[in-house]
Design an enzyme around this catalytic site. Structure first.
Site, PDB file in Angstrom:
ATOM      1  N   GLU A   1       0.862  -1.191   0.000  1.00 60.39           N
ATOM      2  CA  GLU A   1       0.000   0.000   0.000  1.00 60.39           C
ATOM      3  C   GLU A   1       0.890   1.230   0.000  1.00 60.39           C
ATOM      4  O   GLU A   1       1.961   1.231   0.616  1.00 60.39           O
ATOM      5  CB  GLU A   1      -0.875   0.009   1.258  1.00 60.39           C
ATOM      6  CG  GLU A   1      -1.688   1.298   1.384  1.00 60.39           C
ATOM      7  CD  GLU A   1      -2.723   1.282   2.500  1.00 60.39           C
ATOM      8  OE1 GLU A   1      -2.512   0.566   3.492  1.00 60.39           O
ATOM      9  OE2 GLU A   1      -3.732   1.995   2.366  1.00 60.39           O
TER      10      GLU A   1
ATOM     11  N   CYS B   1      -6.587   1.305   3.169  1.00 55.87           N
ATOM     12  CA  CYS B   1      -7.374   2.535   3.169  1.00 55.87           C
ATOM     13  C   CYS B   1      -7.179   3.346   1.893  1.00 55.87           C
ATOM     14  O   CYS B   1      -8.076   4.071   1.480  1.00 55.87           O
ATOM     15  CB  CYS B   1      -7.035   3.360   4.399  1.00 55.87           C
ATOM     16  SG  CYS B   1      -7.654   2.601   5.909  1.00 55.87           S
TER      17      CYS B   1
ATOM     18  N   ASN C   1     -12.625  -2.788   1.591  1.00 55.35           N
ATOM     19  CA  ASN C   1     -11.522  -2.889   2.551  1.00 55.35           C
ATOM     20  C   ASN C   1     -12.055  -2.582   3.942  1.00 55.35           C
ATOM     21  O   ASN C   1     -12.394  -1.438   4.230  1.00 55.35           O
ATOM     22  CB  ASN C   1     -10.429  -1.874   2.212  1.00 55.35           C
ATOM     23  CG  ASN C   1      -9.339  -1.845   3.270  1.00 55.35           C
ATOM     24  OD1 ASN C   1      -8.664  -2.848   3.484  1.00 55.35           O
ATOM     25  ND2 ASN C   1      -9.183  -0.717   3.948  1.00 55.35           N
ATOM     26  N   GLU C   2     -12.146  -3.577   4.758  1.00 57.79           N
ATOM     27  CA  GLU C   2     -12.584  -3.460   6.152  1.00 57.79           C
ATOM     28  C   GLU C   2     -13.689  -2.412   6.333  1.00 57.79           C
ATOM     29  O   GLU C   2     -13.649  -1.588   7.247  1.00 57.79           O
ATOM     30  CB  GLU C   2     -11.391  -3.210   7.089  1.00 57.79           C
ATOM     31  CG  GLU C   2     -10.564  -1.984   6.841  1.00 57.79           C
ATOM     32  CD  GLU C   2      -9.390  -1.834   7.833  1.00 57.79           C
ATOM     33  OE1 GLU C   2      -9.251  -0.751   8.390  1.00 57.79           O
ATOM     34  OE2 GLU C   2      -8.635  -2.805   8.038  1.00 57.79           O
TER      35      GLU C   2
END
Ligand code: AHR
Length: 821
Positions: free
Chosen positions: A216, A416, A544-545
């Site tokens: 990331e 994120c 994502n989460e």
């Protein structure tokens, strides 16, 4: 932990006995409240009373539910909670998320312990529970007071709440165990002997892709890191938004003028609409210059060649020559090239500079030979010596460090970063392909600008170069649930209809871009970029989460259904929140099962003790349900170090991942890398600066697993000569076989302060005298500098090996070459 649950329950029921005996009556009083501690972030607390006079808190500041609204840290506040019983017995809880009272959070629970994902509505909306209920003030047995709400409930409600709280606290205490307390915990412990009897005939197939990496752009991992570009802010597109990070952040960040030159940032007639700013350099006499200082300096090496390029044109005047020069701090030029800027119209110019000296902190200067006005954009400097020599490539040492992990897949671009800070910040893959000056850079959720120079093409190429499967993640049409740019409703989602349809099309186009042949629209784009053959994409992460809200579910399903219909062979990976428990985890899994999503991405960053006490985490997972991708995990000790304690607790857990790799298909530590001085998240697997890399103990353990993976797990009976549970929990082993090489790989983990003698009975797995390659890392728990050592040896069917305290050992038996050394 599940195995130890029974003991925990017994302990808890003993503790709750007090409440039960005081509560022989059928009903009790329950008081719900919050406090202003820690900026109102401690959540909803409960207390109980038999007579409405004597109030006992349930736990110390124990949160039955916490607000999930707003960004991490100072966000996530709860004001004025109202807990109510709904018809049918379930609970509703509402609270205000800010002092302004504009937004209200709503959630429900059956048992006061597991709550549904929260909804956020305008507090003026004519929905939700009645918030105008009377408030009560109570005094607790410890003398403190709080304002909240008293309800009369069945005694069972209080007993269950106490049991739930005590169980959570029991688990938290276990998870908080640290190795610094081992001298007391294991005082007098003698060396342990363990008999491991392999059962070769019971071997089970496990995921061949188990260990991969998650890359990331956090901690400057891409720009200023893996992406080999040496010029920072090459396009003058940094904005003042970045002043959260650097006070002088803006279009001229990392640039300086000298010799009387001046620079102005212009936006008329840019090189491309996505690249709106450029520099107008005014030089009144020869010698004036505009220089880029890179990421804290540009590191160049004597004798190496660099590709320099720039977009330029003259503003007034004729064609003019400009020197592009590497300069040291003392003004010495250590390599240069000349280009000629056209008198009109932007032109991309390229040259080669050979460095005549090494300097870790050089700058790249644009030095016109004559007075004039020079329009400059996209000044770029790359070493020719990138990973695999690719143009617009990756820093060789960092890319090699990733390759050395032997990752079976690479997850990208987040995290994120994939879903972004607010709707407008969702990562769009199409912005990251095509000519560099047309890519749309973006300020990212980690508070710096991504150039997108390391875009989807470079990412897929890297995967291919290191033999890893690409695992791109697209947002599920919703931004990060911790977005600071959300407004009412917080998470928000792309508007349904045209905007969402376009987004879904983008996702389908990504698969076509990766897998389509040259005759397809997007396959052609890939081919024209230099890769005629399809990349062979197998996995796609969606989300994502995320908060498992209705907004999320609706959008996820739309994307999922479209992908499934068009590309049924793609393994879609859903999401189940940022923790190993709680509402997003429970409801995320429930949702994935309802839809039949083939794989679910779990994330958990936990204290070292969690990995010791939850070795059986996957044992009870349904083998017929979705597979698991453990997409982000790390061992977080107090102060967030990387040391032998963090590395070994993960080594122990990874042996369990191997044992469960019939249901856990993929796993990746997070985050992968961080630039020293520009780190937003610790710990990371490796830390780098412009010229070096520091590998952590976590890196070494991950490498030892990655380089020694298998595709068949060989079960074994494990019989220690010490029955203490805390001892047994700290000894781990796994045996796998790798079909391709025929090798049998034995991993031994010792988290004890004493030596462990393993008596291995390997049966038919090896012949006596089978040659081995061994790797071993050991150190005290706080040792952050330990490195693995390699050795060669032989192994027998019956083999005893003693492993040191706090160590991890890999023995690779070259079973394909039986008996020969
Ligand atoms: O790994 C760092 C961050 O942790 C990821 O971006 C996010 O998914 C998680 O919260």
């Amino acid at each position: 932990m599940r195995k130890t649950l029974l003991c925990a329950m017994l302990a808890v029921s003993a503790a709750t006995g007090a409440a039960a005996s005081e509560s022989r009556q059928d009903s009790l009083y329950l008081f719900s409240y919050t406090t202003s501690a820690a900026n109102n972030t401690t959540g909803l607390h409960l207390a109980w009373s038999a007579d409405g006079q004597r109030w006992q808190k349930i736990g110390v500041e124990f949160a039955f539910v916490k607000s999930d609204y707003g960004p991490w840290g100072s966000g996530k506040r709860m004001y004025d909670p109202v807990l109510e019983r709904m018809p049918g017995g379930a609970w509703a809880c509402s609270w205000l998320v800010g002092k302004d009272g504009k937004t209200m959070a709503l959630t429900e629970s059956r048992d006061l312990l597991l709550w549904k994902p929260q909804d956020y509505v305008s507090s003026r909306a004519k929905m939700g529970p009645n918030r105008s209920v009377p408030r009560d003030t109570v005094t607790f047995t410890d003398g403190s007071r709080a304002v909240g709400r008293i309800l009369r409930v069945e005694s069972r409600v209080v007993e269950d709440a106490i049991a739930g709280c005590e169980l959570a606290q029991y688990r938290a205490a276990k998870n908080a165990e640290l190795m610094k307390d081992d001298p007391a915990r294991f005082k007098g412990l003698k060396d342990v002997s363990v008999t491991v009897t392999a059962q070769p005939s019971a071997g089970k197939a496990i995921s061949p892709d188990l260990f991969g990496v998650f890359f990331e752009d956090i901690n400057y991992a891409a720009d200023g890191g893996l992406y080999a570009e040496l010029v920072q802010n090459r396009d003058f597109e940094y904005t003042t938004e970045g002043r959260k990070r650097h006070k002088d952040w803006g279009p001229t960040y990392a640039w300086r003028t000298s010799g009387g030159a001046s620079v102005e940032i212009k936006t008329d007639n840019p090189i491309h609409a996505n690249n709106a700013h450029y520099a107008l350099l005014t030089v009144s006499e020869a010698g004036g210059a505009l220089a880029n200082t890179g990421y804290g300096g540009i590191a160049v090496e004597h004798g190496k060649k660099y590709r320099v390029s720039v977009f330029g044109k003259m503003v007034g005047g004729d064609n003019r020559r400009v020197r592009l020069a590497l300069r040291c701090k003392d003004g010495r030029t250590i390599g240069s090239a000349a280009v000629t800027l056209p008198k009109s119209g932007w032109r991309r110019l390229e040259a080669t500079i050979k460095a005549t000296a090494s300097d870790p902190e050089a700058e790249l200067a644009v030095i016109p030979e004559e007075a004039g006005q020079y329009a400059i954009d996209m000044l770029s400097l790359f070493p020719y010596d990138t990973f695999k020599g690719r143009e617009n490539g990756l820093r060789r040492d960092l890319a090699q460090a990733i390759a050395d992990l032997k990752p079976r897949f690479v997850r990208f671009p987040g995290g994120c970063v994939a879903h972004g800070n607010g709707l407008a910040n969702i990562y769009r893959w199409k912005n990251t392909v095509g000519p560099l000056h047309e890519r749309k850079g973006m300020y990212n959720i980690w508070n710096y600008r991504q150039s997108m120079g390391l875009g989807f093409y470079e990412y897929f190429q890297f995967c291919e170069d290191i033999g890893a499967e690409p695992l791109p993640v697209v947002a599920a049409g919703v931004p990060c649930q911790n977005s600071s740019l959300g407004g009412d409703g917080q998470q928000g989602g792309l508007p349904l209809g045209e905007e969402m349809d376009e987004y879904i099309q983008d996702v389908l186009d990504l698969i076509e871009w990766a897998n389509g042949d040259k005759s397809t629209t997007w396959g052609r784009v890939r081919a024209e970029a230099g890769h005629p053959e399809p990349f062979g994409l197998k996995y796609l992460g969606i989300g994502n989460e995320d908060l498992i809200s209705e907004v999320f579910k609706e959008r996820f399903k739309l994307i999922y259904d479209a992908v499934k219909a068009r590309y049924p062979d793609i393994t879609v990976i859903g999401t189940a929140g940022p923790f190993y428990e709680g509402s997003d985890y429970e409801y995320g899994w429930q949702f994935a099962k309802e839809l039949g999503v083939p794989m679910v991405d779990e994330h958990y960053y936990c204290p070292p003790g969690w990995f010791i006490h939850n070795r059986d985490f996957y044992d009870a997972y349904d083998r017929r349900g979705p597979k698991v991708y453990l997409g982000e995990y790390a061992s977080h000790a107090p102060g967030r170090p990387n040391n032998m304690e963090t590395a070994l607790t993960l080594a122990l857990y990874m042996t369990e991942l191997e044992r469960n790799a019939d249901v856990v298909s993929l796993a990746s530590y997070a985050p992968l890398m961080a630039r020293r001085g520009d780190t937003q998240w610790t710990p990371d697997m490796m830390y780098f600066d412009n010229t070096s890399i520091r590998f952590t103990t976590d890196y070494y353990v991950q490498r030892m697993f990655g380089q020694n993976a298998g595709d068949t797990y060989i079960p074994a009976t494990v019989a220690p000569d010490n029955a203490r549970e805390d001892v047994c929990l700290r000894i781990g082993q796994s045996i796998v076989r790798d079909k391709e090489t025929g090798d049998v790989i034995i991993k031994l983990v010792n988290l004890l302060p004493v030596r462990v003698d393993y008596k291995l009975d390997l049966g038919s797995l090896v012949a006596d005298g089978t040659p081995t390659q061994e790797e071993h890392i050991t150190g005290t728990p706080s040792d952050s500098r330990a490195k693995p050592l390699k050795a060669e040896g032989t192994i027998n069917k019956n083999h005893t090996i003693g492993v040191e305290p706090y160590s991890f050992t890999v023995i690779r038996a070259k079973a394909g070459s039986k008996g020969k050394k």
